[in-house]
Structures are given as structure tokens and as C-alpha cells.
Enzyme design. Sequence first.
Site, PDB file in Angstrom:
ATOM      1  N   ASP A  74      16.561  32.473  62.191  1.00  0.00           N
ATOM      2  CA  ASP A  74      17.490  31.314  62.149  1.00  0.00           C
ATOM      3  C   ASP A  74      18.795  31.941  61.966  1.00  0.00           C
ATOM      4  O   ASP A  74      19.333  32.777  61.188  1.00  0.00           O
ATOM      5  CB  ASP A  74      17.106  30.569  60.931  1.00  0.00           C
ATOM      6  CG  ASP A  74      18.163  29.354  60.643  1.00  0.00           C
ATOM      7  OD1 ASP A  74      18.130  28.392  61.399  1.00  0.00           O
ATOM      8  OD2 ASP A  74      18.929  29.657  59.800  1.00  0.00           O
ATOM      9  N   TYR A 131      27.632  32.456  60.274  1.00  0.00           N
ATOM     10  CA  TYR A 131      27.005  33.597  59.368  1.00  0.00           C
ATOM     11  C   TYR A 131      27.637  34.869  59.733  1.00  0.00           C
ATOM     12  O   TYR A 131      27.838  35.809  59.036  1.00  0.00           O
ATOM     13  CB  TYR A 131      25.659  33.800  59.580  1.00  0.00           C
ATOM     14  CG  TYR A 131      24.942  32.421  59.143  1.00  0.00           C
ATOM     15  CD1 TYR A 131      25.488  31.472  58.404  1.00  0.00           C
ATOM     16  CD2 TYR A 131      23.459  32.600  59.370  1.00  0.00           C
ATOM     17  CE1 TYR A 131      24.757  30.532  58.005  1.00  0.00           C
ATOM     18  CE2 TYR A 131      22.823  31.528  59.071  1.00  0.00           C
ATOM     19  CZ  TYR A 131      23.441  30.404  58.361  1.00  0.00           C
ATOM     20  OH  TYR A 131      22.617  29.245  57.991  1.00  0.00           O
ATOM     21  N   LYS A 168      23.697  27.668  65.354  1.00  0.00           N
ATOM     22  CA  LYS A 168      24.226  26.465  64.821  1.00  0.00           C
ATOM     23  C   LYS A 168      25.722  26.287  65.424  1.00  0.00           C
ATOM     24  O   LYS A 168      26.513  27.185  65.046  1.00  0.00           O
ATOM     25  CB  LYS A 168      23.920  26.301  63.403  1.00  0.00           C
ATOM     26  CG  LYS A 168      22.899  26.580  62.886  1.00  0.00           C
ATOM     27  CD  LYS A 168      22.730  26.468  61.358  1.00  0.00           C
ATOM     28  CE  LYS A 168      21.338  26.851  60.755  1.00  0.00           C
ATOM     29  NZ  LYS A 168      21.153  28.401  60.393  1.00  0.00           N
ATOM     30  N   HIS A 191      25.595  22.243  62.900  1.00  0.00           N
ATOM     31  CA  HIS A 191      25.719  22.649  61.277  1.00  0.00           C
ATOM     32  C   HIS A 191      25.764  21.707  60.506  1.00  0.00           C
ATOM     33  O   HIS A 191      24.905  21.803  59.299  1.00  0.00           O
ATOM     34  CB  HIS A 191      26.666  23.986  61.323  1.00  0.00           C
ATOM     35  CG  HIS A 191      26.094  25.105  60.208  1.00  0.00           C
ATOM     36  ND1 HIS A 191      26.399  26.426  60.421  1.00  0.00           N
ATOM     37  CD2 HIS A 191      25.558  24.859  59.294  1.00  0.00           C
ATOM     38  CE1 HIS A 191      25.828  27.143  59.557  1.00  0.00           C
ATOM     39  NE2 HIS A 191      25.324  26.501  58.769  1.00  0.00           N
TER      40      HIS A 191
HETATM   41  N1  LIG Z   1      21.745  24.713  57.787  1.00  0.00           N
HETATM   42  C1  LIG Z   1      22.468  25.000  56.840  1.00  0.00           C
HETATM   43  O1  LIG Z   1      23.451  24.840  56.277  1.00  0.00           O
HETATM   44  C2  LIG Z   1      21.784  26.129  55.920  1.00  0.00           C
HETATM   45  C3  LIG Z   1      22.070  26.207  54.593  1.00  0.00           C
HETATM   46  C4  LIG Z   1      21.511  27.472  53.759  1.00  0.00           C
HETATM   47  C5  LIG Z   1      20.374  28.146  54.403  1.00  0.00           C
HETATM   48  N2  LIG Z   1      20.249  28.135  55.813  1.00  0.00           N
HETATM   49  C6  LIG Z   1      19.524  28.953  56.305  1.00  0.00           C
HETATM   50  O2  LIG Z   1      18.196  29.039  55.669  1.00  0.00           O
HETATM   51  C7  LIG Z   1      17.932  30.397  55.109  1.00  0.00           C
HETATM   52  C8  LIG Z   1      17.326  30.350  53.955  1.00  0.00           C
HETATM   53  O3  LIG Z   1      18.231  29.638  52.948  1.00  0.00           O
HETATM   54  P1  LIG Z   1      18.770  30.727  51.623  1.00  0.00           P
HETATM   55  O4  LIG Z   1      19.046  32.102  52.393  1.00  0.00           O
HETATM   56  O5  LIG Z   1      20.068  29.825  51.411  1.00  0.00           O
HETATM   57  O6  LIG Z   1      17.825  30.889  50.501  1.00  0.00           O
HETATM   58  P2  LIG Z   1      16.409  31.344  50.190  1.00  0.00           P
HETATM   59  O7  LIG Z   1      15.670  31.675  51.322  1.00  0.00           O
HETATM   60  O8  LIG Z   1      15.588  30.136  49.436  1.00  0.00           O
HETATM   61  O9  LIG Z   1      16.501  32.405  49.326  1.00  0.00           O
HETATM   62  C9  LIG Z   1      17.027  33.816  49.763  1.00  0.00           C
HETATM   63  C10 LIG Z   1      17.183  34.646  48.595  1.00  0.00           C
HETATM   64  O10 LIG Z   1      15.853  34.979  48.140  1.00  0.00           O
HETATM   65  C11 LIG Z   1      15.524  36.119  47.753  1.00  0.00           C
HETATM   66  N3  LIG Z   1      14.186  36.573  48.218  1.00  0.00           N
HETATM   67  C12 LIG Z   1      13.632  36.250  49.286  1.00  0.00           C
HETATM   68  N4  LIG Z   1      12.396  36.299  49.282  1.00  0.00           N
HETATM   69  C13 LIG Z   1      11.949  36.377  48.053  1.00  0.00           C
HETATM   70  C14 LIG Z   1      10.560  36.508  47.346  1.00  0.00           C
HETATM   71  N5  LIG Z   1       9.568  36.421  47.984  1.00  0.00           N
HETATM   72  N6  LIG Z   1      10.752  36.521  46.044  1.00  0.00           N
HETATM   73  C15 LIG Z   1      11.905  36.415  45.412  1.00  0.00           C
HETATM   74  N7  LIG Z   1      13.266  36.289  46.045  1.00  0.00           N
HETATM   75  C16 LIG Z   1      13.273  36.369  47.241  1.00  0.00           C
HETATM   76  C17 LIG Z   1      16.415  36.908  48.951  1.00  0.00           C
HETATM   77  O11 LIG Z   1      16.787  38.079  48.437  1.00  0.00           O
HETATM   78  P3  LIG Z   1      16.754  39.433  49.163  1.00  0.00           P
HETATM   79  O12 LIG Z   1      17.308  39.282  50.561  1.00  0.00           O
HETATM   80  O13 LIG Z   1      17.306  40.752  48.544  1.00  0.00           O
HETATM   81  O14 LIG Z   1      15.248  39.613  49.537  1.00  0.00           O
HETATM   82  C18 LIG Z   1      17.902  36.083  48.787  1.00  0.00           C
HETATM   83  O15 LIG Z   1      18.424  36.170  47.769  1.00  0.00           O
HETATM   84  C19 LIG Z   1      19.155  31.134  55.379  1.00  0.00           C
HETATM   85  O16 LIG Z   1      19.510  32.386  55.264  1.00  0.00           O
HETATM   86  C20 LIG Z   1      19.845  30.264  56.789  1.00  0.00           C
HETATM   87  O17 LIG Z   1      19.179  30.934  57.482  1.00  0.00           O
HETATM   88  C21 LIG Z   1      20.883  26.873  56.516  1.00  0.00           C
END
Ligand SMILES: NC(=O)c1ccc[n+]([C@@H]2O[C@H](COP(=O)([O-])OP(=O)(O)OC[C@H]3O[C@@H](n4cnc5c(N)ncnc54)[C@H](OP(=O)(O)O)[C@@H]3O)[C@@H](O)[C@H]2O)c1
Length: 328
Positions: free
Chosen positions: A50, A55, A84, A117
Site C-alpha cells: 500500500d 508518502y 493514491k 486519497h
Molecule cells: N488512506 C489513508 O488516508 C491512510 C491513513 C493512514 C494509513 N494508511 C495506510 O495504512 C497503513 C497502516 O496504517 P498506519 O501506518 O497508520 O498504522 P498501523 O499499521 O496501525 O501501525 C503502524 C505502527 O505500528 C508499529 N507496529 C507494526 N507492527 C507491530 C506489531 N506487530 N506490534 C506492535 N507495533 C507494531 C509500527 O512500528 P515499526 O515500523 O517500528 O514496526 C508503526 O509504528 C499505512 O502505513 C498506510 O499505508 C492510509
Amino acid sequence: MADPKQVPNIKLNNGKSIPVVGLGTWQSPPDGSLYKAVRAAIDAGYRHIDCAYAYENEVEVGKAINDAIADGKVKREDLYIVSKLWLTFFRRDRVEVCVKKMLANLNTPYLDLCLMHWPMSFGDNTNDKDLVPTGANGKVIEGDIDYLEAWQGLEDAVKAGLVKSIGISNFNSIQIERLLGAATIKPVTNQVEIHPYLAQTKLKKFCEDRAITLTAYSPLGNPGSAANTAADKDRLLKEPVVLRLAQKYNKNVGQVLLKFQAQRGIIVIPKSVSADRIRSNIQIFDFELTPQEIQELESLDRNYRSCQFDVFGIPQLTRYPFKDNIPF
Ligand SMILES: NC(=O)c1ccc[n+]([C@@H]2O[C@H](COP(=O)([O-])OP(=O)(O)OC[C@H]3O[C@@H](n4cnc5c(N)ncnc54)[C@H](OP(=O)(O)O)[C@@H]3O)[C@@H](O)[C@H]2O)c1
């Protein structure tokens, strides 16, 4: 590693399929860590990545996927690459400009899926320099281009063969209904924040009734993110119900949170740059939560939103999706 064949696909309304787990890349630094993360993810069995124009790290994703292809680990057609459309490219003829930039960044001939997005446009739509064009008051300049026009541009991109499927992100149900009234190609998914504290059960039903899948972003509650300003931003990882289930199934908390979505038929895209977590986040196909446990996790909903995009006055924009009385 998970055998990619063991990672279920979800069927989309256009007959194509998407792997239920993908690697998130928001805030993954393009300093070599993201390259390593994508390589580790492909080795661990991920086939879905994704990305987003906004980004500003797609070049590194592109390098990693192309090196994996060159090394014979995967073929391009094995991968499912999502990106996106950014909000300064909403004018119909400018959508292709953004899509072509993403293709160049990722060094790939097509996107499997391009999402809009957010349902709101920024700026005057001619400035490719600023992701968030701001006025003298430091607030974002609201664009005057309707997301319906941007959708026409995305439909053009499908017809031109630049993208295989199109979808939306951060759309509320009113905005989806309005889009469906005008679209000639239906969105295949709506990517929104989903986890037990924001279970999105109503939106899930709404989208299911219209054959639109949901993709869960921030499925772990986005702990550790600078953009998540909530005081209790890692509370989900300490949630007693989740801890209890992790213990019961001999899994970790992340695996329970991700399995929760996959079992609800929701695509899930955890972000990590740690090879260990990347491997563990896809090892979720050897246990099953019971229907009661799914319900228990859903009942933790407290309308907690980690990703509010609350900068530059963005929540005051006309089409900001997460407020009451949205006009459309
Ligand atoms: N469409 C949109 O507007 C939108 C908005 C937000 C996000 N997104 C997409 O969704 C993806 C995921 O969401 P997100 O990045 O916001 O948050 P997330 O995946 O809920 O959390 C990521 C965080 O959790 C940590 N992490 C990963 N695996 C873990 C585990 N098993 N145990 C504990 N901590 C863990 C990561 O650290 P480390 O990297 O240090 O492991 C990072 O700090 C994004 O990267 C992006 O691609 C889209």
C-alpha cells in the site's frame, strides 16, 4: 514465512482479487529502511503493498519491488501495488499527471489499484510543489474541484490501462452514495481507519450492501506515529480483551488485531519497517477467532480515531468526511 498461496484473496466487484494482507508504507523512511521492509515483506509472503503519492517514499518501494523481480523472487503480475491520487490533482486532466508520476516513482507499468486519497481537493490544482498548499494564514487552501470530477479522471486512467482498479479512501457513506450516483466504474474498496476502537460496523454493512470492500488502515491503532496525537496512542496494544485472546491462541497482540479484520472480510495493511514484525504480521492464518470473540472485539468500539488529519485547518474544509452535517 507465510506461503503467499496461503494468504487469502478477497474478490472485488470487478472480478479481480486482492490479497487480504498488505504492507503499509506511510511514514516508512526512504533512507534504506523502506527498501529493506519491502524486500523482507516479499520474502515473508506479502504480495500487496500500500503506497501513496503523498508518502513521498515511492521511489524506494519501486527499487525494492524491481530488485525482487530482477532476483527472480516474484513477477510483477504476482504483486498487487496500490497507490493514491493526491488532493492537488483533482482536475480531470490532471489525474493522469499524478498517476504517471506514481508509475514513474514506483517504476512500474501499471497500478493494480489507485485510490482517491480523500474526498476533498486542495489548492488551485496547478501546483505540483506543495502537498498541502497553504495561504498567508497557514491554513490549507481549499480546492474547488469536486471529487466526482477526480473520479472521472480515475475512470480515464482505467480506460488508458494505467490502473487496473479504482477505489476511494476516507469517504463517508453520504459521499459514497453520491459517488455511486455518478460513477460509471464502481469503487472496489473504501480504505478507512479500522480497529477495535473504531470498528466501523455501520460503514461495513453499508459498503457490503453495495459490494464495496473495506480496507483497514491503522489496524494496530497507529502506535508510535507522530501524526497520532492521542494521549493513549498505544492503548489498543494493551487492551485486556486483545491481550487475553493473544494468550489464548499463543499469538501476539498485533496478530489478533490483524486477524480480527481478515476474519471480518476486511483487507488489512499493517505498516512496519521491522523485519520481525513484518514477518509476524502476516502469520495470522493458523488460528481462528470465534464469532463471539469477533463480536467482543467489535464491542470495544469507542469512536477513537487516530488519524484525523488535524493540521493546517483541514478538518474545517467543506468535504472533510469525519464531521456531522457533511453537505456531501
Ligand atoms: N488512506 C489513508 O488516508 C491512510 C491513513 C493512514 C494509513 N494508511 C495506510 O495504512 C497503513 C497502516 O496504517 P498506519 O501506518 O497508520 O498504522 P498501523 O499499521 O496501525 O501501525 C503502524 C505502527 O505500528 C508499529 N507496529 C507494526 N507492527 C507491530 C506489531 N506487530 N506490534 C506492535 N507495533 C507494531 C509500527 O512500528 P515499526 O515500523 O517500528 O514496526 C508503526 O509504528 C499505512 O502505513 C498506510 O499505508 C492510509
